[in-house]
Design a protein around this motif. Structure first.
Motif, PDB file in Angstrom:
ATOM      1  N   ASN A   4       8.859  -9.620   4.300  1.00 50.23           N
ATOM      2  CA  ASN A   4      10.137  -8.901   4.338  1.00 50.23           C
ATOM      3  C   ASN A   4       9.964  -7.392   4.239  1.00 50.23           C
ATOM      4  OD1 ASN A   4       9.344  -9.872   1.667  1.00 50.23           O
ATOM      5  ND2 ASN A   4      11.084  -8.648   0.946  1.00 50.23           N
ATOM      6  N   HIS A   5       8.865  -6.959   3.603  1.00 50.43           N
ATOM      7  CA  HIS A   5       8.682  -5.505   3.451  1.00 50.43           C
ATOM      8  C   HIS A   5       8.004  -4.868   4.653  1.00 50.43           C
ATOM      9  CE1 HIS A   5      10.311  -4.450  -0.404  1.00 50.43           C
ATOM     10  NE2 HIS A   5       9.799  -5.555  -0.940  1.00 50.43           N
ATOM     11  N   ASP A   6       7.304  -5.685   5.458  1.00 47.57           N
ATOM     12  CA  ASP A   6       6.666  -5.099   6.644  1.00 47.57           C
ATOM     13  C   ASP A   6       6.913  -5.988   7.871  1.00 47.57           C
ATOM     14  OD1 ASP A   6       5.167  -7.191   5.686  1.00 47.57           O
ATOM     15  OD2 ASP A   6       3.228  -6.220   6.008  1.00 47.57           O
ATOM     16  N   LEU A  14      -7.488 -13.092   3.851  1.00 52.45           N
ATOM     17  CA  LEU A  14      -6.140 -13.511   4.243  1.00 52.45           C
ATOM     18  C   LEU A  14      -5.132 -12.662   3.468  1.00 52.45           C
ATOM     19  CD1 LEU A  14      -7.897 -15.922   5.149  1.00 52.45           C
ATOM     20  CD2 LEU A  14      -6.053 -17.436   4.383  1.00 52.45           C
ATOM     21  N   VAL A  15      -4.218 -12.024   4.216  1.00 58.68           N
ATOM     22  CA  VAL A  15      -3.200 -11.214   3.545  1.00 58.68           C
ATOM     23  C   VAL A  15      -1.829 -11.816   3.855  1.00 58.68           C
ATOM     24  CG1 VAL A  15      -2.252  -8.929   3.221  1.00 58.68           C
ATOM     25  CG2 VAL A  15      -4.640  -9.175   3.810  1.00 58.68           C
ATOM     26  N   ALA A  16      -1.152 -12.313   2.815  1.00 60.77           N
ATOM     27  CA  ALA A  16       0.086 -13.059   3.020  1.00 60.77           C
ATOM     28  C   ALA A  16       1.317 -12.149   2.899  1.00 60.77           C
ATOM     29  CB  ALA A  16       0.153 -14.204   2.018  1.00 60.77           C
ATOM     30  N   GLY A  17       1.375 -11.135   3.747  1.00 60.45           N
ATOM     31  CA  GLY A  17       2.598 -10.336   3.865  1.00 60.45           C
ATOM     32  C   GLY A  17       2.722  -9.191   2.881  1.00 60.45           C
ATOM     33  N   ASP A  18       3.713  -8.326   3.247  1.00 56.61           N
ATOM     34  CA  ASP A  18       3.994  -7.127   2.445  1.00 56.61           C
ATOM     35  C   ASP A  18       2.748  -6.266   2.224  1.00 56.61           C
ATOM     36  OD1 ASP A  18       6.557  -7.954   2.431  1.00 56.61           O
ATOM     37  OD2 ASP A  18       6.722  -8.290   0.271  1.00 56.61           O
ATOM     38  N   VAL A  19       2.119  -5.945   3.365  1.00 52.77           N
ATOM     39  CA  VAL A  19       0.957  -5.061   3.290  1.00 52.77           C
ATOM     40  C   VAL A  19       1.414  -3.696   2.797  1.00 52.77           C
ATOM     41  CG1 VAL A  19      -0.838  -3.913   4.627  1.00 52.77           C
ATOM     42  CG2 VAL A  19      -0.230  -6.282   5.112  1.00 52.77           C
ATOM     43  N   TYR A  20       2.559  -3.263   3.356  1.00 53.36           N
ATOM     44  CA  TYR A  20       3.143  -2.008   2.881  1.00 53.36           C
ATOM     45  C   TYR A  20       4.653  -2.167   2.907  1.00 53.36           C
ATOM     46  CZ  TYR A  20       1.502  -1.818   7.695  1.00 53.36           C
ATOM     47  OH  TYR A  20       1.117  -2.141   8.934  1.00 53.36           O
ATOM     48  N   ASP A  21       5.331  -1.172   2.350  1.00 55.20           N
ATOM     49  CA  ASP A  21       6.784  -1.248   2.255  1.00 55.20           C
ATOM     50  C   ASP A  21       7.431  -0.561   3.439  1.00 55.20           C
ATOM     51  OD1 ASP A  21       6.498  -2.531  -0.065  1.00 55.20           O
ATOM     52  OD2 ASP A  21       7.517  -1.047  -1.321  1.00 55.20           O
ATOM     53  N   GLY A  22       8.293  -1.297   4.115  1.00 56.84           N
ATOM     54  CA  GLY A  22       9.019  -0.700   5.231  1.00 56.84           C
ATOM     55  C   GLY A  22       9.825   0.490   4.761  1.00 56.84           C
ATOM     56  N   ALA A  23      10.381   0.376   3.551  1.00 57.19           N
ATOM     57  CA  ALA A  23      11.233   1.449   3.049  1.00 57.19           C
ATOM     58  C   ALA A  23      10.422   2.719   2.818  1.00 57.19           C
ATOM     59  CB  ALA A  23      11.881   1.013   1.747  1.00 57.19           C
ATOM     60  N   ASP A  24       9.171   2.526   2.475  1.00 56.59           N
ATOM     61  CA  ASP A  24       8.330   3.690   2.231  1.00 56.59           C
ATOM     62  C   ASP A  24       7.247   3.746   3.294  1.00 56.59           C
ATOM     63  OD1 ASP A  24       9.599   4.437  -0.250  1.00 56.59           O
ATOM     64  OD2 ASP A  24       8.693   2.608  -1.056  1.00 56.59           O
ATOM     65  N   LEU A  38       0.827  -1.207   0.000  1.00 57.60           N
ATOM     66  CA  LEU A  38       0.000   0.000   0.000  1.00 57.60           C
ATOM     67  C   LEU A  38       0.864   1.260   0.000  1.00 57.60           C
ATOM     68  CD1 LEU A  38      -2.809  -0.941   2.537  1.00 57.60           C
ATOM     69  CD2 LEU A  38      -2.992  -0.753   0.060  1.00 57.60           C
ATOM     70  N   ASP A  39       0.494   2.190  -0.804  1.00 55.93           N
ATOM     71  CA  ASP A  39       1.137   3.511  -0.915  1.00 55.93           C
ATOM     72  C   ASP A  39       2.589   3.432  -1.354  1.00 55.93           C
ATOM     73  OD1 ASP A  39       0.951   6.219  -0.970  1.00 55.93           O
ATOM     74  OD2 ASP A  39       1.406   6.514   1.147  1.00 55.93           O
ATOM     75  N   SER A  40       3.001   2.269  -1.881  1.00 53.86           N
ATOM     76  CA  SER A  40       4.374   2.258  -2.394  1.00 53.86           C
ATOM     77  C   SER A  40       4.319   2.757  -3.833  1.00 53.86           C
ATOM     78  CB  SER A  40       4.971   0.857  -2.316  1.00 53.86           C
ATOM     79  OG  SER A  40       4.265   0.004  -3.142  1.00 53.86           O
ATOM     80  N   PRO A  41       5.320   3.492  -4.233  1.00 53.79           N
ATOM     81  CA  PRO A  41       5.237   4.204  -5.495  1.00 53.79           C
ATOM     82  C   PRO A  41       5.470   3.294  -6.707  1.00 53.79           C
ATOM     83  CG  PRO A  41       7.350   4.556  -4.522  1.00 53.79           C
ATOM     84  CD  PRO A  41       6.597   3.722  -3.545  1.00 53.79           C
ATOM     85  N   PHE A  42       5.093   3.807  -7.847  1.00 48.76           N
ATOM     86  CA  PHE A  42       5.392   3.113  -9.097  1.00 48.76           C
ATOM     87  C   PHE A  42       6.843   3.353  -9.455  1.00 48.76           C
ATOM     88  CE2 PHE A  42       0.885   3.719  -9.222  1.00 48.76           C
ATOM     89  CZ  PHE A  42       0.480   2.447  -9.543  1.00 48.76           C
ATOM     90  N   THR A  43       7.489   2.322  -9.879  1.00 43.83           N
ATOM     91  CA  THR A  43       8.902   2.489 -10.219  1.00 43.83           C
ATOM     92  C   THR A  43       9.081   2.345 -11.723  1.00 43.83           C
ATOM     93  OG1 THR A  43       9.283   0.156  -9.921  1.00 43.83           O
ATOM     94  CG2 THR A  43       9.646   1.556  -8.003  1.00 43.83           C
ATOM     95  N   GLY A  44      10.184   2.864 -12.170  1.00 49.09           N
ATOM     96  CA  GLY A  44      10.519   2.708 -13.584  1.00 49.09           C
ATOM     97  C   GLY A  44       9.958   3.796 -14.465  1.00 49.09           C
TER      98      GLY A  44
END
Lengths: 422, 1048
Positions: A95-97, A56-66, A13-19
């Motif tokens: 790993n991201h959250d 069921l949400v299997a991880g990486d709800v949001y990005d720790g980095a962002d 969630l709320d992680s930006p588009f890359t590229g």
């Protein structure tokens, strides 16, 4: 029926588009900022309209980095909405959250269960024999222990679901977090493995156990193309799993390759691009799309395209037609991988300077010393004290250097080209 | 590879033209300017390397050499490969591909062609192997960036190298420049840093959110506690306020009860006793005052009712007085008007007398009134007036017409006289129109006859010539024989010169060709112009019919001539020829003009005579019309005179005069009538005055008013006095009558007032007795006591009611009374103030906490609603991607730069020295050792030469010829060098040696001959000397003679 649930993962969630290299027009940018939230909202609405028992949400709800407060608040808001409808939610962190990451003080609803760093078994219903969810979260980001193996053998009574963020069978395209094998999953006694981590939808095993990566519900990168969404899973009284994929993304990522060889004029190319855009729009099922176009092939048009601003003009032309629509198709960039109609093999046999340039480029690929000489000076930029922190990770390795030599050769030959009929 | 032959299907001026085979190492194409040498050179280039399509990019000024003489645009070249194979190469424009056919007729794949062409590009072929004089010495070549680069570019595909390097460098530094800060990557990195900084700020917001939620919780707990405490204090405050509010009533209750106990009880006192007493006292006072006032009024009215009135008797003459009053204004008007009217009457008398006098002495009032003024008479007069006027005007018109006709007749007579004079003086022509026409026909016929004579004459001449030619078998005369001899000599010498020119060529060629051609021409003329000699021919069978025709023609000629002579007679000519006919025709033109003029004058005289006759007749008619008009006028005048006599009017009167008389009579009548009516009006006024005086006179006498009936002003004053007196006496009598009625009413009222006063006094007495009082004073004291008791009881009841209202009835009231009994007001107030202060403190605390709560909630809302970070995160990735893109492009450019550098280094090292070495050898030979070395310093893009004295020079320091020799040497060097590794392809040059001196030209030709041992050499030239030079060079080198192909 034993249980009916939605299996989602990698919401980011709320992680930006890359590229993206170009700045999107305002309405497109707004669509992109809110895309992950919009996809999440679609998931919540799907749960409610399908009257499922659990999400069921299997991880990486949001990005720790962002780490975004907004992301966490919105996530809880969605879970609260489910709670008011009597739908439970089960969340594990990846790993991201990871659990050691920063988290806002939030009031999760009573019906939500967030798994800790040890395997836990939580019955979904009051009757503990109907369905049980086993889940575990990452204690930290870089977690490389085989968590599947740590689970051991579960109680064969109720229908059991494993909620895990993991890299199964060492997918080389993804970081090797919580690595495990399909065998590890199969021997645990879990009936449905609700996995997360791999962003492309995959069904690793149809049954006994069913092992599924639903993929991320919203593509965030030019490589994450096509429809993206979640799995709606029904388990009948006999324990048989029936799952259907539901697209959730509001904005799709697409790529379009166009061979310039058949075209003599820019207008012909433009017509082909318009046709391509219409084709994409027809296939996105009413959703907007972000498109990266790649021009390929050899043709006279290549010379025209290499004029200053020619590609930018094309992008502008396309976006003028398609980006203003609703749903929009926004061409994020046009990559010109086309080449001039140039018979390299014949020219290589020639005696002129161009032939020498071609021979030098060929030699560079087999002569590391020459390659080093040709690549000399790149460190001026990639290791520049001011810019290395942005660019050092992009510094070309030997293989990339060879690719750059090809591009450089094309550029040099084109610059040397004289006005003749090749 | 060698070119064996060419076949041009269509290209420029050539169509279906074959050249070749070229067997020798050197072939020289010799032809004048515009023979197509450059076209041929271009043909070779295009068939071997392709046509440019019109659609593709072509340099400006590019010549397509369209097939001007027909044929398909293109053709074929047969070549002989180094491997011994013979291949036919065909190519046509229009995008068609090349076609290769082996000698055996089998088709070969296209890719064979690049091999046969040594894999050389079109550029290499064009600039190194085929070049024109322009391309060789082009100043542009020298003014370019560097000669070296140009020489290489001429064949090495590196002409754009400097531009390429510049473009790469510029593109690179735009993206990144070490040590610089004005490049794209720097800008993007700056933008990236700014976004990062914004994002760092946002990250701190999350921690802020946690802290804020904690703080909010604390604030909310505090707020709840303070609110609770305030609530209980508020209750206390309410109780203290209740006690304070009850205190006054509690006190009032106690006081009322004490005072009631002290007052005596009085029963049955009249209700509202005091107010009733006061009202009665007021009523008695008022009744007394009214009685007194009415009594006084009775006395006053009585006096008025009994008063006497003077001159009361005038009221008995009221009817006469009213007449005086009504006629008062009219009397004044009559008196004023009478003298004016009398004056007017006098004026009228005078006017009437004057009017009668104006009409005449026999006019009086009676005649005036009897005169007939009816409308019918007036119309009769008008009718006579019109008739007289009409008759008079008709007469005037007739007279004017007569005058006009007289003038016209005079003009016509004068014109006739003039025409008669003109005709009399004119000359009569000899011929008339008919005779002229006949003579013209004769002239036309004679002309036609002359044409026939001329034609027949020509025929006679032609036939005679034919007969003469048939007699040519006889030996020719001396003159024509000389001409033929000269022709034969000219022809022989001319042909000899042509042959000499063709065979010897060189400087002899133009002389041979021009001279030979001229002599041959002269011969041809002499042959053609030899005259035949008539009469000398022997009779040939062919001559018979000719002679017959000649005889017929001569007869015809004679006939024609005699006919012509006959025709000359009527024309009055002795002989007829073209000149005499033209003269006769001119004379006829003049006679014709004379006929036209005579006829015109005769016609004119006739016309004039006709006109005079017409005018005379017209004048006579007009004279009759005048007479008729005069008779008409006389008749009307007679009638009018009779009408006047019938009415006693003078005969001399015209209708207008009678009209005017009639107007005067009307005026006199009006005046007569006006005077009559004025007299009547004066009589009426006099009567009115008399009547008025008759009424006023006796009344004035009776009531002592002064009066003089002859003085209208005293009459008026007396009348006014009598009217006034009558009015005053009437008013006074009416006032006395009214006073009598008022006295009766006043007496009755006085009686009623006395009764009212009595009744009020009795009521007062009754009231005092009912209150148990002895008098008014006693009554008042008792009433005050009763009133006091009632107030106290009311006060007690009110206080008790309010206390109950505060506490509620029953027990609570008792408890309240008890509490109030056990405290005092000061104590109550102290306690209330204390509690109020505590509540105020709590309120301040609540407000403080609420504000804090609000600001925390606002801040939290802001934190939650923060969306900019999403934008920034997107921007951060975008900028990173942008930077990556820039870096990649920069890397490609850097690598391209390095690649070019590497290739160039190697190229120069491996290739250039060989080229330069060969070039040096050629240049040394051509300049006969004047320039010994040619070199290109490594890493530079220059060519330098060193002369025998060791001085180095740049090409632009050399003379034009030497510079061309240097470039030629460089090309030889390149040809030699390139030939060592691939197919040796032909060298084709167009006028390359023309700027060389004879020595160097010969040496350069030797170099070509030497080169021809390895590469076929094709030379295009328009100079025969060049052919010679090549022939000499071949002879000196012991090589095969060059093959010379003439063109044009």
């Amino acid at each position: 029926m034993r249980i009916r649930f939605v299996h989602a993962a990698d919401l980011h969630l709320d992680s930006p588009f890359t590229g993206l290299r170009a700045a999107a027009p305002e309405h497109v940018a707004n669509g992109l900022y809110s895309a992950t939230f919009d996809a999440y909202e679609n998931i919540i609405n799907l749960c409610i309209s399908e009257e499922v028992d659990a999400l069921l949400v299997a991880g990486d709800v949001y990005d720790g980095a962002d780490r975004s407060l907004r992301a966490q608040l919105k996530f809880v808001e969605g879970l609260n909405k489910l709670d008011t409808q009597g739908i439970r939610s089960f969340v594990c962190h990846g790993n991201h959250d990871p659990l050691d990451g920063w988290q806002a003080r939030l009031d999760y609803p009573q019906s939500c269960r967030r798994f800790g760093t040890e395997w836990e078994a939580v019955p979904v219903f009051e009757n503990p024999n109907r369905a049980v969810i086993h889940g575990i979260s990452y204690p930290k980001r870089e977690f490389t222990e085989n968590l599947a193996r740590r689970l051991g053998r579960v109680d064969p009574g109720p229908f059991s679901i494993g909620l895990l963020h993991a890299n199964v069978s060492n997918d080389p395209n993804h970081a090797a977090y919580a690595p495990c094998s399909l065998e590890d999953l199969a021997t645990s006694g879990i009936d449905y493995w609700a996995l997360g981590h791999v962003h492309t939808r995959q069904v690793l095993s149809e049954r006994e156990p069913t092992v599924v990566y639903p993929g991320n519900p919203q593509g965030r990168h030019p490589n994450e193309t096509g429809a993206r969404g979640v799995n709606l899973v029904e388990v009948d009284d006999g324990g048989n799993v029936h799952s259907t994929f539901h697209p959730m993304a509001t904005v799709r990522w697409e790529t379009l390759q166009v061979d310039i060889a058949p075209f003599e004029t820019e207008q012909e190319l433009l017509d082909a691009l318009h046709e391509g855009m219409q084709g994409l729009l027809d296939s996105t099922d009413g959703r907007s799309a972000v498109v990266r176009v790649t021009l390929t092939g050899r043709g006279e048009l290549n010379r025209t395209l290499r004029r200053p601003n020619a590609i930018d003009d094309l992008v502008e032309e396309i976006n003028g037609e398609w980006a203003e629509r609703s749903p929009f198709v926004w061409c994020e960039r046009i990559e010109d991988a086309s080449a001039s109609p140039f018979d390299r093999e014949a020219r290589l046999k020639g005696s002129d300077f161009v032939a020498e340039v071609l021979r030098t480029a060929d030699r560079a690929k087999t002569d590391p010393e020459l390659l080093a000489r040709i690549g000399a000076g790149l460190s001026d930029l990639y290791q520049h004290h001011r810019f290395r922190r942005y660019l050092s990770m992009f510094a070309p390795n030997e293989e990339e250097l060879a690719a750059l030599v090809d591009e450089a050769e094309a550029m040099a030959v084109d610059l040397l080209a004289e006005d003749d009929d090749r | 590879m060698k070119i064996l032959s060419l076949h041009i299907d269509g290209f420029g001026r050539f169509s279906d033209r074959a050249l070749g085979p070229f067997q020798r190492p050197v072939t020289v194409f010799l032809g004048p300017n515009e023979a197509g040498k450059s076209t041929l050179l271009e043909f070779v280039r295009r068939v071997l390397f392709g046509f440019r399509t019109a659609r593709g990019r072509t340099p400006s000024g590019y010549n397509y050499y369209p097939p001007l003489a027909g044929g398909r645009h293109g053709g074929s070249i047969t070549i002989f490969g180094d491997g011994g194979e013979v291949v036919n190469v065909r190519r046509y424009s229009g995008g068609g591909t090349v076609g290769l056919t082996a000698e055996s007729g089998t088709l070969l794949p296209d890719v064979e062609l690049p091999r046969l062409l040594g894999y050389h590009s079109r550029d290499v072929f064009q600039k190194v192997f085929t070049f024109t004089l322009d391309e060789l010495h082009s100043e542009k070549l020298l003014s370019d960036d560097s000669v070296n680069s140009q020489i290489y570019s001429a064949g090495m595909g590196a002409s754009k190298l400097p531009d390429a390097r510049k473009a790469l460098y510029n593109g690179k530094t735009r993206l990144f420049l070490k040590g610089g800060n004005k490049h794209a990557i720097h800008d993007t990195a700056g933008a990236f840093d700014r976004v990062e900084s914004s994002l760092r700020d946002v990250e701190s917001l999350a921690a802020e959110y946690g802290r804020m939620t904690d703080e909010l919780e604390n604030v909310e707990t505090n707020l709840q506690e303070v609110s609770r405490s305030r609530h209980s204090r508020r209750k206390q405050l309410d109780h203290q306020r209740l006690l304070r509010n009850a205190w006054d009533d509690w006190n009032g209750l106690n006081q009322a009860e004490v005072q009631l106990a002290e007052l005596p009880a009085i029963d049955d006192f009249p209700v509202n006793g005091v107010s009733r007493l006061e009202k009665l006292e007021e009523r008695i006072g008022t009744a007394q005052k009214e009685y007194d006032s009415v009594d006084e009024e009775v006395g006053e009215v009585k006096a008025r009712a009994e008063a006497a009135v003077e001159q009361e008797a005038i009221l008995s003459h009221s009817s006469h007085i009213r007449k005086l009053e009504r006629g008062r204004t009219s009397f004044d008007n009559s008196v004023r008007d009478l003298p004016k009217r009398e004056s007017e009457l006098l004026d009228h008398d005078k006017s009437l007398t004057a009017a009668l006098k104006d009409l005449g002495p026999d006019w009086d009032e009676a005649r005036l009134e009897n005169f007939d003024l009816s409308l019918s008479v007036r119309e009769e007069i008008l009718r006579y007036q019109e008739r007289l006027q009409e008759a008079s005007e008709a007469l005037k018109r007739s007279e004017a017409a007569l005058d006009q006709d007289g003038k016209a007749l005079k003009e016509a007579e004068e014109a006739e006289n003039k025409a008669d004079r003109d005709f009399g003086t004119s000359v009569k022509p000899d011929l008339d129109s008919n005779q002229i026409r006949q003579q013209r026909d004769l002239i036309r016929r004679a002309n036609s006859r002359l044409d026939n004579i001329s034609r027949v004459n020509q025929r006679v001449y032609d036939l005679q010539s034919q007969l003469d030619s048939l007699k040519s078998a006889v030996p020719p005369a001396r003159g024509p024989g000389g001409s033929r001899m000269a022709a034969t000599v000219s022809l022989v010498v001319g042909i000899a010169l042509l042959l000499a020119g063709g065979l010897l060529g060189g400087p002899v060629l133009p002389v041979g060709i021009i001279g030979g051609a001229a002599l041959v021409g002269i011969a041809a003329y002499l042959f053609a112009s030899g005259p035949s000699s008539p009469g000398a021919a022997a009779e040939s069978p062919l001559a018979v019919p000719i002679r017959e025709s000649l005889r017929k023609a001569e007869t015809e000629l004679k006939d024609l001539q005699s006919a012509l002579e006959e025709e000359a007679v009527p024309l009055g000519l002795e002989t007829i020829d073209e000149l005499s006919l033209i003269t006769a025709d001119g004379a006829l033109d003049e006679e014709q003009t004379r006929v036209y003029e005579w006829t015109r004058l005769s016609d004119n005289l006739d016309g004039m005579k006709r006109r005079t006759r017409q005018r005379k007749s017209q004048k006579e008619k007009s004279m009759e019309a005048v007479k008729e008009a005069e008779a008409q006028l006389e008749a009307v005048q007679r009638e009018w005179r009779q009408w006047l006599a019938d009415r006693g009017l003078r005969e001399t009167f015209s209708p207008q005069t009678v009209g005017e008389l009639r107007g005067k009579v009307e005026l006199g009548l009006i005046q007569l009538r006006d005077r009559r009516s004025l007299r009547q009006r004066i009589a009426a006024i006099q009567k009115d005055i008399h009547d008025y005086v008759a009424i006023a006179a006796p009344l004035a006498s009776n009531f002592g008013v002064p009066f003089d009936r002859n003085d209208s002003s005293t009459v008026a004053a007396a009348a006014d006095r009598l009217i006034e007196m009558h009015t005053e006496v009437g008013q006074r009598v009416r006032d006395r009558t009214d006073a009598k009625a008022d006295l009766r009413k006043a007496k009755h009222q006085l009686k009623a007032r006395a009764s009212e006063l009595r009744k009020a006094r009795e009521e007062m007495k009754g009231l005092i007795q009912s209150g148990g009082a002895s008098d008014v004073e006693d009554f008042r004291k008792r009433a005050e006591t009763v009133c006091r008791r009632t107030d106290l009881e009311e006060k007690r009841r009110g206080a008790l009611g309010r206390l109950q209202g505060l506490s509620g009835p029953g027990e609570p009231l008792k408890a309240l009374k008890k509490q109030l009994g056990g405290t005092d007001i000061q104590d109550i107030r102290d306690k209330e103030r204390l509690v109020e202060e505590e509540i105020e403190k709590a309120d301040a605390r609540i407000s403080e906490l609420s504000t804090k709560q609000g600001s925390i909630q606002t801040e939290l809302k802001r934190l939650v609603g923060e969306e900019e970070s999403s934008t920034w995160r997107l921007d951060r990735h975008r900028l990173l991607e942008e930077m990556r893109g820039h870096a990649r492009e920069w890397a490609v450019r850097t690598i391209a730069e390095n690649l070019l550098k590497e290739a160039q280094g190697k190229f120069e090292k491996e290739r250039q020295p060989g080229v330069v070495r060969h070039a040096e050898s050629f240049f040394n030979d051509i300049t006969e050792g004047r320039y010994q070395t040619v070199f290109s310093p490594l890493g530079s893009s220059e060519i330098q030469v060193t002369d025998s004295s060791g001085i180095s020079k740049q090409p632009n320091q050399l003379s034009r010829g030497t510079r061309e020799q240097l470039f030629l040497s460089l090309r030889f060097g390149l040809v030699r060098e390139l030939g060592q590794r691939s197919e040796r392809i032909p060298v084709i040059v167009d006028e390359a040696l023309v700027n060389f001196d004879p020595d160097r030209g010969l040496r350069a030709a030797r170099a070509f001959v030497e080169l021809s041992q390895t590469n076929q050499v094709l030379v295009f030239t328009c100079h025969p000397t060049i052919v010679e030079i090549f022939q000499n060079a071949a002879a000196q080198s012991g090589a095969q003679d060059p093959e010379v192909v003439p063109m044009g």
